[in-house]
Structure formats: C-alpha cells, structure tokens
Design a protein around this motif. Structure first.
Motif, mmCIF file in Angstrom:
data_model
loop_
_atom_site.group_PDB
_atom_site.id
_atom_site.type_symbol
_atom_site.label_atom_id
_atom_site.label_comp_id
_atom_site.label_asym_id
_atom_site.label_seq_id
_atom_site.Cartn_x
_atom_site.Cartn_y
_atom_site.Cartn_z
ATOM 1 N N ALA A 197 0.824 -1.215 0.000
ATOM 2 C CA ALA A 197 0.000 0.000 0.000
ATOM 3 C C ALA A 197 0.854 1.259 0.000
ATOM 4 N N ARG A 198 2.050 1.197 0.593
ATOM 5 C CA ARG A 198 2.927 2.372 0.596
ATOM 6 C C ARG A 198 3.313 2.768 -0.822
ATOM 7 N N VAL A 199 3.598 1.771 -1.663
ATOM 8 C CA VAL A 199 3.979 2.047 -3.046
ATOM 9 C C VAL A 199 2.838 2.738 -3.780
ATOM 10 N N LEU A 200 1.633 2.230 -3.607
ATOM 11 C CA LEU A 200 0.485 2.826 -4.285
ATOM 12 C C LEU A 200 0.243 4.254 -3.813
ATOM 13 N N ARG A 201 0.465 4.500 -2.527
ATOM 14 C CA ARG A 201 0.292 5.866 -2.022
ATOM 15 C C ARG A 201 1.338 6.808 -2.611
ATOM 16 N N VAL A 202 2.583 6.345 -2.696
ATOM 17 C CA VAL A 202 3.640 7.179 -3.274
ATOM 18 C C VAL A 202 3.325 7.502 -4.733
ATOM 19 N N LEU A 203 2.873 6.503 -5.490
ATOM 20 C CA LEU A 203 2.537 6.734 -6.892
ATOM 21 C C LEU A 203 1.379 7.723 -7.030
ATOM 22 N N MET A 204 0.412 7.627 -6.139
ATOM 23 C CA MET A 204 -0.714 8.566 -6.175
ATOM 24 C C MET A 204 -0.238 9.986 -5.852
ATOM 25 N N VAL A 205 0.695 10.107 -4.906
ATOM 26 C CA VAL A 205 1.246 11.424 -4.587
ATOM 27 C C VAL A 205 1.991 11.992 -5.792
ATOM 28 N N THR A 206 2.760 11.147 -6.483
ATOM 29 C CA THR A 206 3.449 11.600 -7.695
ATOM 30 C C THR A 206 2.454 12.140 -8.703
ATOM 31 N N LEU A 207 1.390 11.383 -8.937
ATOM 32 C CA LEU A 207 0.375 11.811 -9.914
ATOM 33 C C LEU A 207 -0.221 13.162 -9.525
ATOM 34 N N MET A 208 -0.588 13.305 -8.253
ATOM 35 C CA MET A 208 -1.247 14.542 -7.814
ATOM 36 C C MET A 208 -0.275 15.715 -7.750
ATOM 37 N N VAL A 371 0.582 9.814 5.905
ATOM 38 C CA VAL A 371 0.271 8.422 6.265
ATOM 39 C C VAL A 371 1.450 7.521 5.949
ATOM 40 N N THR A 372 2.046 7.702 4.766
ATOM 41 C CA THR A 372 3.210 6.898 4.385
ATOM 42 C C THR A 372 4.373 7.134 5.341
ATOM 43 N N SER A 373 4.549 8.388 5.763
ATOM 44 C CA SER A 373 5.643 8.725 6.675
ATOM 45 C C SER A 373 5.475 8.025 8.019
ATOM 46 N N ARG A 374 4.259 7.973 8.523
ATOM 47 C CA ARG A 374 4.030 7.347 9.831
ATOM 48 C C ARG A 374 4.223 5.843 9.781
ATOM 49 N N ARG A 375 3.967 5.234 8.641
ATOM 50 C CA ARG A 375 3.986 3.774 8.560
ATOM 51 C C ARG A 375 5.252 3.225 7.935
ATOM 52 N N SER A 376 6.211 4.091 7.675
ATOM 53 C CA SER A 376 7.446 3.643 7.033
ATOM 54 C C SER A 376 8.625 3.864 7.956
ATOM 55 N N ASN A 377 9.567 2.962 7.847
ATOM 56 C CA ASN A 377 10.832 3.107 8.580
ATOM 57 C C ASN A 377 11.957 2.701 7.649
ATOM 58 N N PRO A 378 12.222 3.542 6.631
ATOM 59 C CA PRO A 378 13.185 3.152 5.605
ATOM 60 C C PRO A 378 14.582 2.972 6.148
ATOM 61 N N ARG A 379 15.252 1.964 5.641
ATOM 62 C CA ARG A 379 16.656 1.732 5.980
ATOM 63 C C ARG A 379 17.456 1.662 4.691
ATOM 64 N N PRO A 380 18.635 2.240 4.677
ATOM 65 C CA PRO A 380 19.446 2.155 3.461
ATOM 66 C C PRO A 380 19.732 0.710 3.119
ATOM 67 N N SER A 381 19.649 0.372 1.836
ATOM 68 C CA SER A 381 19.952 -0.958 1.397
ATOM 69 C C SER A 381 20.814 -0.935 0.157
ATOM 70 N N THR A 382 21.552 -1.989 -0.014
ATOM 71 C CA THR A 382 22.366 -2.107 -1.209
ATOM 72 C C THR A 382 21.472 -2.527 -2.346
ATOM 73 N N THR A 383 21.466 -1.771 -3.419
ATOM 74 C CA THR A 383 20.527 -2.024 -4.485
ATOM 75 C C THR A 383 21.132 -2.708 -5.697
ATOM 76 N N ALA A 384 22.445 -2.765 -5.800
ATOM 77 C CA ALA A 384 23.003 -3.371 -6.985
ATOM 78 C C ALA A 384 24.455 -3.723 -6.747
ATOM 79 N N THR A 385 24.975 -4.489 -7.674
ATOM 80 C CA THR A 385 26.367 -4.874 -7.610
ATOM 81 C C THR A 385 27.025 -4.514 -8.911
ATOM 82 N N CYS A 386 28.181 -3.864 -8.874
ATOM 83 C CA CYS A 386 28.953 -3.573 -10.065
ATOM 84 C C CYS A 386 29.859 -4.774 -10.337
#
Length: 394
Positions: A197-208, A371-386
């Motif tokens: 649901a967080r992803v859908l909320r972020v996408l809706m915020v982008t649209l608006m 709402v997304t801010s209250r329900r999220s606790n983002p942590r840095p993650s490694t996203t790729a490998t060179c």
C-alpha cells in the motif's frame, strides 16, 4: 561517482528535449505533411500515452538485464525512432515512429534512474538521482527553445539533432558506465511491491503533485495574459525562469533527501507547492512580482520527484526499475490529468485564478504522504552490484 552520472543525465536530457520540443513544431509538421495542427497534435498525445503505458511494462520486461545493457538498448530504440520520424514521408508513419520513440524514452528514464541508484553510495543517493533528473529539467530551459530554433529551418532537423544527442549519450553510457546488476529476483518477486500500500500511495502522490502544477502550467499563457501583454518574448523569459527554478529545486531536493527522511522532504515540498500555487492570483499583477513568484513556484515543482523516487527504491531495491517506471508513468498521467482538469476548471475560474484549484489538488496529496511517513521506517539498502571489473564508484 559523478563521472558515471553525466552520460545518464545526457540521456534524460535527450528524452526531455524530445518530449517537449514537438509541441513547438506542430504547425511546421502539419504544413509539411498536409494535416491540420489539431491532427498533428495527436503526435503529442500518442507519445504521452505510449510512454505512460510502456514505462512500467518495459521496465518489468528489462528488469532482469544489467542496467547498462537495458539503457543502451533503450537508447538505440530512441535514436532509431527519431531517425524514422525525420525520414517518414506521411503522417501515419510519423505517428508510428513517435510511438516507437516513446517506448525507448520510457525505458531510458527508469533505467537511468535505477542505474544512478545502483552506483551511488546510499548517503548520496538523492544527489545522484537529482543529477540524472537534471537532464530532464535542463531540457525545459534550453532543449525546448534550441530545438524550436533549429526547427524553424526544417522541423526534421530537430529530430536529427535529438537523435544525435541520444547517440552521444549511448557512447557515453557504453564507455563511462560500469556493468551493473540488480539483486537476482524472479519476475514474480519484482511485482510483489505492487501489493504494498505504501507504493500505491507514493505513486498517487506523484500523480497529484504533477496534476496540480500542470493544471496551471498548461494554461500559463492565458493566466499571465494581463501581465505580459502581447509580447511572446516576455512569456518565454518567464518560462525560462520557471525552468531554472525547477532545476534549482531538483538539485536542492537531492541534497535534502540525503539529509532528511524522503517523506519529510516530500511533505515540505507539497506545502511549498500548495502555497506558491495558492498565491498565484495575488502575484501575477505586475512583472516583478510575477518573476519572483514563477521562480519560487519552479523551485517548489522541482522538489518532490527525487524524494519520491528515493522512497520507492527504499521500499523494494530489487524492483527499482519497475517502480521507477511506474513513477514515470504516474508523472505523465499526472501532467495529462492536470491539463484536462485545467480546461474544465475554466468553467468556474478565470485563467488568472487557476492557481486556486491547482493548490487544492496539490494539497490533497499531503495526507497520503503523512500516512506513508508514519507507517514507514526506511533503511538504506544495497541495491546493486557492479561487476565485470567496474571502476570503484564510492
């Protein structure tokens, strides 16, 4: 890090110029191909719809490829599409070529962003995204007027010029961007975040956050008619100032997103955007206050996109191509929705007061961000490998 980002920024500059410049060439295209300007305008519609639909689909299809290969393939399609557009003798073929170009453009944007995320240190991820996205922003300030100027001689020359920029970007990517692979997951795993649901909320915020500003921007000429008078150069100067503001906002957003939680940056950006839009009816009386207002509005427009992308990458690093493709789609859908709503809003508001419904629409995105801010606790993650002997990027 930055030396790897410049070819990516050049690629997005080519995409931005290609997307914006056609609108200024429609009269010349219509006259050359024997169609009305309204019919020629379908080139813009077809490009936008193909981009919006193709971005998430092609991002999903190419998400298993290493990022450099995906980006090079997209650039080849983009360059070929522009060449075919320049060579097409009839409108139907031009339309088909524009749709092919849009498929390449849609993949370039998400591939360039996901490559930037993969190459950047987590602490500098926002600035990396801002540098890549600055190519798109720069296209609004320099690419559009330069392309239109070239097109005065022959509209086909503009397409050749854009294709040449895409070719240079492809060479830069091939020589300057290391091989990057995302963590291995199956196709089903890459689609799993879509149930979040967080992803859908972020996408809706982008649209608006796009629909609100473009409700006014689409009709900015009419909104400022009483201020700028009959001179087209005054409007051009104001739009250039707006583009500079957007570029400054994008760069600022990258730095803020590296220091503060991205949801906090988005929330602040939406407040600033709502305030500048809401103030527009009071600020468009007289050229000096209009100039100050339009720069401030541009800065506010440039703030949300980078932290929005950063949120999506944090939610699901392995699915970043798909999520960034969806975010690109949301941007284009938001622009289209804003333009349509701006036309409808003029039944109730004069053009000079369109900032009021634009501000109201933008403000509606703020609760979703909170709402997304209250329900999220983002942590840095490694996203790729060179891999394959890539140069160190940290």
């Amino acid at each position: 890090m930055s030396r790897h980002m410049w070819p990516l920024a050049l690629a997005t500059f080519a995409v931005g110029t290609d997307g914006f410049v056609i609108a200024g060439l429609l009269p010349a295209i219509g006259a050359d191909l024997g169609v009305s300007v309204a019919t020629a305008g379908q080139l813009v519609t077809a490009f936008a719809v193909t981009f919006a639909v193709g971005a998430p689909v092609l991002s999903w299809v190419t998400s298993g490829l290493d990022r450099r290969t995906a980006l090079l393939g997209a650039l080849v399609v983009f360059v070929v599409g522009n060449a075919l557009t320049a060579l097409a003798p009839v409108f139907a073929l031009v339309l088909a070529a524009r749709m092919l170009t849009a498929l390449g453009a849609a993949t370039i944007t998400s591939s360039a962003s996901s490559t930037a995320v993969a190459l950047a240190d987590p602490a500098r991820r926002g600035r990396a995204l801002a540098l890549v996205l600055s190519g798109l922003t720069l296209a609004t300030t320099t690419g559009l007027p330069l392309g239109t100027l070239i097109g005065r001689a022959d509209w086909r020359l503009t397409l050749w010029a854009v294709g040449a920029v895409g070719t240079v970007a492809a060479v830069g990517v091939a020589l300057g961007v290391p091989l990057v692979r995302l963590p291995g997951t199956g196709f089903r795993g890459r689609l799993t975040p879509l149930r979040d649901a967080r992803v859908l909320r972020v996408l809706m915020v982008t649209l608006m956050s796009m629909a609100g500003p473009y409700l006014l921007y689409t009709y900015i000429g009419a909104a400022l008619r009483g201020t700028i008078g009959p001179s087209p150069w005054t409007l051009t100067l104001l739009l250039f100032a707006w583009g500079v503001g957007v570029l400054a906002g994008t760069v600022l957003a990258g730095r803020l997103a590296d220091r503060f939680p991205p949801q906090t940056v988005v929330a602040g950006a939406l407040v600033a955007l709502t305030a500048t839009l809401g103030a527009s009816p009071m600020m468009v009386h007289g050229l000096p206050p209009t100039f100050i207002w339009i720069v401030a509005w541009g800065v506010a427009v440039g703030l949300p996109t980078v932290p929005q992308q950063q949120q999506l990458v944090t939610f699901a690093p392995a699915a970043s191509p798909v999520l960034l493709g969806l975010n690109s789609s949301a941007i284009y859908l938001g622009i289209a929705a804003g333009a349509a709503l701006g036309g409808l809003a003029q039944a109730w508001f004069p053009a000079s007061a369109l900032g009021l419904p634009a501000a109201a629409l933008t403000a509606m995105a703020l609760p979703l961000t909170l709402v997304t801010s209250r329900r999220s606790n983002p942590r840095p993650s490694t996203t790729a490998t060179c891999v394959a002997g890539a140069d160190p990027v940290r």
